[in-house]
Design an enzyme around this catalytic site. Structure first.
Site, PDB file in Angstrom:
ATOM      1  N   CYS A 261      -8.934  10.421   5.510  1.00 35.49           N
ATOM      2  CA  CYS A 261      -7.276  10.456   5.549  1.00 35.49           C
ATOM      3  C   CYS A 261      -6.458   9.008   6.204  1.00 35.49           C
ATOM      4  O   CYS A 261      -6.556   8.970   7.171  1.00 35.49           O
ATOM      5  CB  CYS A 261      -6.822  11.587   5.992  1.00 35.49           C
ATOM      6  SG  CYS A 261      -5.052  11.900   6.137  1.00 35.49           S
TER       7      CYS A 261
ATOM      8  N   CYS B  43      -3.418   9.676   7.917  1.00 35.06           N
ATOM      9  CA  CYS B  43      -3.410  10.039   9.191  1.00 35.06           C
ATOM     10  C   CYS B  43      -3.726   8.861  10.166  1.00 35.06           C
ATOM     11  O   CYS B  43      -3.238   8.817  11.135  1.00 35.06           O
ATOM     12  CB  CYS B  43      -4.655  11.223   9.297  1.00 35.06           C
ATOM     13  SG  CYS B  43      -4.577  12.311   7.953  1.00 35.06           S
ATOM     14  N   ASP B  44      -4.663   7.996   9.642  1.00 32.58           N
ATOM     15  CA  ASP B  44      -5.363   7.168  10.768  1.00 32.58           C
ATOM     16  C   ASP B  44      -5.065   5.766  10.642  1.00 32.58           C
ATOM     17  O   ASP B  44      -5.126   4.859  11.462  1.00 32.58           O
ATOM     18  CB  ASP B  44      -6.878   7.286  10.647  1.00 32.58           C
ATOM     19  CG  ASP B  44      -7.272   8.792  11.170  1.00 32.58           C
ATOM     20  OD1 ASP B  44      -6.400   9.592  11.591  1.00 32.58           O
ATOM     21  OD2 ASP B  44      -8.530   8.815  11.038  1.00 32.58           O
TER      22      ASP B  44
END
Ligand code: NDP
Length: 482
Positions: free
Chosen positions: A179, A182-183
């Site tokens: 992801c 997300c990161d």
């Protein structure tokens, strides 16, 4: 003599194989062509009934729910472990019909709102078993609910594949992830690699490029299979480069983070080391069809099989739409279309068996009613001093949930934390930390990738969990400490 014996042996084997194949084919046929006794009377007697139960809340599930609810058929959606599905983890979409550019999460938000406006109901829960030997089907869920469904629309999507190489499991959530949305912000100014040669690999790279120093896409063949338009977009971004004919062999690092990867060039055999802080996997997906494998309803790659030009599965009353049944197109727009068709197929099944508005009215007292989940207001910790104070004075274990608004899996986990917080109100204390607002707390506990859940007992850190958890997983996790 020896030859004669061999002939007997071979004939015996051929016969046994033939018999086995016959039994197998018969078994699969029996399972897939099975019909139940379907009658209005049986439906009227059952308790906790839902005429249309949708499993999954990506574009396929939400569109199915929209059509079904708009046709005045009571519709319940089990949102699954990842409400909204894969679109929640993509950034901008430029091929959603009718809109030039829109965020994946906005598409999901709008679809859900539209379905709700027509009366579709939603539960953050997942089916764990489906009894297809009786009708209405009996569906059990992760949160312990039992639902009797007259029809089921399976729109459970797919799960990103993993490589299975050394270091992948060890560094999952500590630099290895699927992801980028997300990161990406955690890799500011660092070098990262993306594995894969499809549209997802480019999508991940485009999300990483504004943050990372360099993004290297590692492609196992000598060409990418991503769409030409995506490759053109990628070429415009200076810090993205591509290496071809390379395989990732190992991921290495310290106790808490990735520091390098071992790469092999499959043409030259050369093995090299690349210093990176992040490894983003984009190597395709497996359909989420586990509940249907036993029933002979899936093909050899696990995709739910459909009957001719319809969304019907081999089991009457069960329909499928979206990535779980689509080995070819895998597009959000196509999934939405399939969801539409699945809802229409389910509606015509109900109509064929005489379920009309008057019958549904009669069934109303037995309809399943989603309960209202109890939730606590999870306190937000804004400084290290405030958190330390809580840890010092709490008589129960403290669970600290690190999140950020840009992280979809964190945002999905927050409602579960609030609900589990209510379940264990006297036995555990739950607090949350926004890593963007309270960086000093994240730094003090070396929180890199999120979500992360830290557990403290008597003020001491006793455990950490580096991945998103479903409500059920969270309950099991919490029970270990109370
Ligand atoms: P794909 O299946 O299209 O691509 C997977 C890629 O991963 C391939 O290049 C494949 O290599 C590579 N791969 C598979 N296994 C390994 C392995 N073990 N090691 C290294 N590489 C591996 O999956 P995607 O997730 O990219 O896309 C799925 C679908 O979603 C597609 O239809 C795509 O068009 C769509 N999509 C659309 C987007 C958009 O329109 N914005 C964004 C993202 C996805 P190989 O080519 O050698 O088989």
């Amino acid at each position: 003599m020896l030859q004669k014996q061999n002939i007997f042996l071979i004939s015996g084997l051929v016969l046994a194989l033939g018999a086995f194949s016959l039994i197998y084919v018969w078994n699969v046929r029996c399972k897939s062509s099975r019909r139940y006794t379907i009658s209005k009377e049986m439906a009227l007697e059952a308790k906790g009934v839902v005429p249309v139960l949708v499993l999954g809340s990506g574009p396929a599930g939400l569109t199915a729910a929209l059509y079904s609810a708009r046709a005045n058929i009571k519709t319940l959606v089990l949102e699954g472990n990842k409400p909204g599905g894969a679109l929640m983890e993509t950034s901008y979409i430029e091929n959603w019909p009718g809109v030039k550019r829109i965020l994946g999460s906005q598409v999901i938000g709008q679809l859900k709102q539209q379905a709700v406006s027509f009366g579709a109901e939603f539960l953050v829960d997942s089916a764990t078993s489906i009894d297809m030997s009786v009708w209405p089907f009996i569906v059990a869920t992760e949160n312990g609910i039992t639902i009797r469904a007259l029809t089921i629309i399976v729109a459970t999507g797919s799960t990103p594949k993993k490589l299975g190489i050394p270091g992948e499991a060890q560094y999952w959530g500590k630099g290895v992830t699927t992801c980028a949305v997300c990161d990406a912000p955690l890799h500011k100014g660092n070098d990262v690699v993306v594995i894969g040669g499809g549209d997802s690999a480019i999508e991940e790279s485009l999300q990483l490029a504004p943050y990372a120093k360099t993004v290297t896409i590692l492609v196992r063949k000598d060409a990418m299979r991503a769409a030409a338009s995506m490759q053109d977009r990628m070429k415009e971004v200076k810090n993205i480069k591509v290496e071809y004919n390379v395989e990732l062999q190992e991921i290495k690092g310290t106790d808490s983070e990735v520091t390098e990867v071992v790469i092999k060039n499959s043409k030259t055999g050369e093995v090299s080391i690349k210093k990176v802080t992040g490894v983003f996997l984009a190597i395709g997906h497996d359909p989420n069809s586990q509940l249907f494998k036993e029933e002979g309803m899936v093909d050899k790659n696990g995709y739910l099989q459909l009957v001719k030009r319809s969304q019907k599965t081999p089991v009457e009353g069960i329909y499928a739409a979206g990535d779980v049944a689509d080995p070819v197109y895998k597009q959000a727009g196509y999934s939405a279309g399939a969801g539409t068709a699945a809802a229409l197929d389910a509606a015509s099944f109900l109509q064929d068996y005489g379920f009309n508005a008057a019958v549904f009215k009669q069934m109303e007292p037995n309809f399943f009613e989603p309960f209202l989940e109890e939730k606590i207001e999870v306190p937000l910790m804004t400084s290290l001093a405030q958190l330390k104070n809580v840890l010092t004075f709490s008589k129960t274990p403290v669970f600290v949930d690190f999140f950020a608004e840009y992280c979809p899996s964190c945002m999905r986990m927050l409602p579960s934390v609030a609900s589990v917080g209510a379940q264990f109100e006297d036995k555990a204390l739950f607090v949350k930390v926004d890593v963007e607002q309270a960086k000093e707390i994240a730094d003090a506990y070396h929180v890199g990738a999120i979500p992360v859940l830290l557990v403290f007992k008597n003020g001491q850190l006793v455990a950490r969990y580096n991945e998103a958890m479903t409500r059920k997983e969270l309950v099991d996790f919490v029970e270990q400490f109370i």
